[in-house]
Design a protein around this motif. Structure first.
Motif, short mmCIF file in Angstrom:
data_model
loop_
_atom_site.label_atom_id
_atom_site.label_comp_id
_atom_site.label_asym_id
_atom_site.label_seq_id
_atom_site.Cartn_x
_atom_site.Cartn_y
_atom_site.Cartn_z
N GLU A 66 6.52 -5.47 -1.52
CA GLU A 66 6.85 -5.43 -2.94
C GLU A 66 7.06 -3.99 -3.35
O GLU A 66 6.21 -3.12 -3.07
N GLY A 67 8.17 -3.71 -3.99
CA GLY A 67 8.43 -2.35 -4.47
C GLY A 67 8.49 -1.35 -3.33
O GLY A 67 9.28 -1.47 -2.40
N SER A 68 7.60 -0.37 -3.39
CA SER A 68 7.57 0.69 -2.37
C SER A 68 6.50 0.46 -1.31
O SER A 68 6.19 1.38 -0.55
N ARG A 69 5.98 -0.76 -1.22
CA ARG A 69 4.88 -1.01 -0.29
C ARG A 69 5.13 -2.24 0.58
O ARG A 69 5.73 -3.22 0.14
N GLY A 112 13.96 -0.81 -3.50
CA GLY A 112 12.64 -1.30 -3.14
C GLY A 112 12.67 -2.70 -2.56
O GLY A 112 13.69 -3.38 -2.52
N HIS A 113 11.50 -3.13 -2.09
CA HIS A 113 11.34 -4.45 -1.50
C HIS A 113 11.25 -5.52 -2.60
O HIS A 113 10.53 -5.35 -3.59
N ASN A 114 11.97 -6.60 -2.40
CA ASN A 114 11.87 -7.76 -3.30
C ASN A 114 11.98 -7.35 -4.77
O ASN A 114 11.20 -7.79 -5.62
N VAL A 166 30.70 1.69 3.63
CA VAL A 166 29.48 1.48 2.84
C VAL A 166 28.76 0.28 3.43
O VAL A 166 29.38 -0.71 3.80
N SER A 167 27.44 0.37 3.52
CA SER A 167 26.65 -0.77 3.99
C SER A 167 25.21 -0.59 3.52
O SER A 167 25.00 -0.16 2.38
N LYS A 168 24.24 -0.89 4.34
CA LYS A 168 22.81 -0.73 4.07
C LYS A 168 22.44 -1.22 2.66
O LYS A 168 22.22 -2.40 2.46
N SER A 169 22.41 -0.34 1.65
CA SER A 169 21.90 -0.73 0.34
C SER A 169 22.95 -1.33 -0.59
O SER A 169 22.65 -1.55 -1.77
N ILE A 170 24.14 -1.63 -0.10
CA ILE A 170 25.13 -2.21 -1.01
C ILE A 170 24.70 -3.58 -1.48
O ILE A 170 24.96 -3.97 -2.62
N SER A 171 24.00 -4.36 -0.65
CA SER A 171 23.51 -5.65 -1.12
C SER A 171 22.31 -5.48 -2.05
O SER A 171 22.00 -6.37 -2.83
N GLY A 172 21.63 -4.37 -1.95
CA GLY A 172 20.51 -4.07 -2.81
C GLY A 172 19.21 -4.74 -2.43
O GLY A 172 18.16 -4.40 -2.95
N TYR A 173 19.27 -5.70 -1.52
CA TYR A 173 18.10 -6.53 -1.25
C TYR A 173 17.74 -6.57 0.23
O TYR A 173 16.87 -7.31 0.64
N GLY A 174 18.46 -5.79 1.02
CA GLY A 174 18.23 -5.83 2.46
C GLY A 174 19.01 -6.92 3.16
O GLY A 174 18.81 -7.16 4.35
N LEU A 175 19.92 -7.57 2.44
CA LEU A 175 20.75 -8.60 3.05
C LEU A 175 21.95 -7.94 3.72
O LEU A 175 22.51 -6.98 3.19
N PRO A 176 22.39 -8.44 4.88
CA PRO A 176 23.51 -7.81 5.59
C PRO A 176 24.80 -7.86 4.77
O PRO A 176 25.21 -8.93 4.30
N MET A 177 25.43 -6.70 4.63
CA MET A 177 26.69 -6.61 3.90
C MET A 177 27.29 -5.24 4.15
O MET A 177 26.56 -4.24 4.24
N LEU A 205 14.65 4.63 -4.06
CA LEU A 205 15.02 5.39 -5.25
C LEU A 205 14.16 4.99 -6.44
O LEU A 205 14.04 5.75 -7.41
N THR A 206 13.57 3.81 -6.39
CA THR A 206 12.75 3.29 -7.48
C THR A 206 11.27 3.62 -7.33
O THR A 206 10.45 3.13 -8.11
N VAL A 207 10.91 4.43 -6.35
CA VAL A 207 9.51 4.78 -6.15
C VAL A 207 8.97 5.45 -7.42
O VAL A 207 9.68 6.22 -8.08
N SER A 208 7.74 5.14 -7.78
CA SER A 208 7.16 5.75 -8.98
C SER A 208 6.72 7.18 -8.68
O SER A 208 6.55 7.57 -7.51
N ALA A 209 6.51 7.96 -9.74
CA ALA A 209 6.06 9.34 -9.56
C ALA A 209 4.70 9.38 -8.87
O ALA A 209 4.46 10.23 -8.00
N ASP A 210 3.82 8.45 -9.24
CA ASP A 210 2.49 8.42 -8.61
C ASP A 210 2.60 8.07 -7.12
O ASP A 210 1.90 8.65 -6.28
N GLU A 211 3.45 7.10 -6.80
CA GLU A 211 3.63 6.72 -5.39
C GLU A 211 4.25 7.87 -4.60
O GLU A 211 3.88 8.10 -3.44
N LEU A 212 5.18 8.57 -5.22
CA LEU A 212 5.81 9.70 -4.54
C LEU A 212 4.77 10.77 -4.25
O LEU A 212 4.71 11.30 -3.12
N ASP A 213 3.94 11.08 -5.23
CA ASP A 213 2.89 12.08 -5.01
C ASP A 213 1.90 11.62 -3.94
O ASP A 213 1.46 12.43 -3.10
N GLU A 214 1.57 10.34 -3.96
CA GLU A 214 0.66 9.80 -2.95
C GLU A 214 1.25 9.98 -1.55
O GLU A 214 0.56 10.42 -0.62
N GLY A 215 2.51 9.63 -1.39
CA GLY A 215 3.14 9.76 -0.08
C GLY A 215 3.25 11.21 0.37
O GLY A 215 3.03 11.52 1.55
#
Length: 422
Positions: A33-36, A58-60, A269-280, A400-410
């Motif tokens: 979910e999200g960044s985890r 992010g995930h899902n 273009v590929s990878k994140s074009i589907s936005g959801y991890g679906l092949p495209m 790209l949607t990671v939160s500031a707190d998650e970014l600092d944690e990582g």
């Protein structure tokens, strides 16, 4: 004292030895979910890998997930090859109005198959067909995919060796700063083009990544890219930009080449074009290059309608304004500041960093240290991978949607992992 060997899992006994990421991260993941991500025991892992750039949102992602669930619930078309569907129409209309038209990009859109290497194969084939020439120029440390045509323009010796046959009809040139700035840009390339005795056949095209992700997070300067585009124009070569990993906002703009102010002839273009991890994947090209005969390049899974649905939702959610672009700029600056401090603390270890937007790399004098840092980061609950020809770079690729707190944690986990491997 006797020890009991671990019982082999189904992954050990049934799955091929070719598997790789699961060796670096030896747990069984269950949900995300999200960044985890979460393993089957419930432990959380902060994801700075993001599906190798396939999960920019992010995930899902809940907005994309709901669009997909609604589509499936109403028995929307799943498989249609290149037949016309409402899902494809919605994607094409949204992609044109949200991405192409605002940037005055004239491209036709081709669905060559579900993966990035499918798009690269289509780009190479089209360039050769349009120009009537075989040769293609690529760059040192490039990575363009694992099928034969893509491998021929890939630099990594280990990956190239897997082809098992000679990889021909391509010539590598030095990427930006490959020679440490000692040689003027494109001096060697231009000399070969001018000299009829150089052995370089007139190229149909040049293929380039603006940031070489797999090659070690090597960032091309905007002026270098502009000079390359000018060289292609003067020498009647098509310019192909491989935006498979760096597109869809990874560097800030939707396309990574926008900063340089160039308009490539062909874009993959590929990878994140589907936005959801679906092949495209997409192969985009100028209208005058649309010389395909019907069915001349095809594939059974070139119409992934669930991916069209999530791609449309992603474009409508994140690309109708400049909010995500600005967020990426701010978060990228946050990463850079952290890496400045990290490298200053480890100056004696030869620590250096490079990157752009939300893709960054860290390198040390002792090349093995990158893998050690990634291993220690995993133990602390952070997923990062290595890149570069000798796996000598720690690559950061958070959503790209990671939160500031998650970014600092990582970033804190990363700094701790570097300290502990010194």
């Amino acid at each position: 004292m006797t020890t009991t060997a671990p019982v082999p899992t189904v992954f050990d006994t049934v799955e091929s030895e070719v598997r790789s990421y699961c060796r670096a991260w030896p747990v069984v993941f269950d949900r995300a979910e999200g960044s985890r991500l979460y393993d089957e025991n419930g432990r959380s892992y902060l994801d700075f890998f993001a599906g190798a750039g396939s999960l920019n949102y992010g995930h899902n992602n809940p907005v994309l997930k709901q669009a997909l669930l609604d589509y499936i619930a109403r028995d929307g078309i799943t498989h249609a090859l290149d037949m016309s569907t409402t899902a494809k129409r919605a994607f094409l209309e949204t992609f044109h109005s949200t991405v192409l038209a605002p940037r005055a990009l004239p491209y036709k859109v081709m669905f060559p198959g579900p993966t990035g290497t499918n798009a690269v194969e289509a780009a190479l084939k089209l360039a050769r067909k349009a120009k009537g020439r075989e040769a293609v120029v690529s760059f040192t440390n490039a990575f363009h995919g694992m099928s034969l045509g893509s491998l021929a323009v890939t630099g990594n010796a280990f990956k190239r060796a897997g082809a098992g046959i000679p990889l021909v009809h391509s010539t590598p040139m030095p990427f930006d700063n490959y020679l440490g700035g000692r040689i003027p840009d494109f001096l060697w390339f231009e000399r070969l083009l001018e000299d009829s005795g150089s052995g370089l056949n007139d190229p149909a095209a040049v293929i380039v990544e603006t940031v070489q992700g797999e090659g070690g997070v090597n960032v091309a300067r905007a002026e270098w890219l502009r000079a390359l585009a000018d060289l292609c124009r003067r020498r009647d070569m098509l310019l192909i930009v491989d935006d498979v990993q760096m597109g869809c906002g990874r560097t800030g703009d939707f396309f990574s080449f926008e900063e340089a102010g160039i308009t490539p002839d062909i874009v993959t273009v590929s990878k994140s074009i589907s936005g959801y991890g679906l092949p495209m994947s997409l192969c985009l090209f100028k209208p005058e290059l649309d010389i395909w005969e019907p069915g001349e390049h095809n594939g059974t899974f070139r119409g992934n309608n669930p991916a069209f649905v999530t791609a449309t939702a992603a474009l409508q959610t994140y690309w109708r304004d400049g909010v995500l672009r600005e967020r990426t700029r701010v978060q990228g600056n946050r990463i850079e500041r952290a890496l400045v401090d990290l490298c200053a603390d480890h100056e004696r270890d030869g620590a250096s960093y490079r990157g752009r937007g939300m893709v960054w790399g860290i390198e040390f004098t002792r090349k093995e240290r990158a893998a050690e840092v990634c291993h220690r980061a995993f133990e602390h609950g952070l997923l990062v991978e290595t890149s570069g020809p000798e796996s000598e770079v720690v690559k950061l690729l958070p959503p790209l949607t990671v939160s500031a707190d998650e970014l600092d944690e990582g970033l804190d986990i990363l700094a701790r992992s570097v300290r502990e491997t010194g």
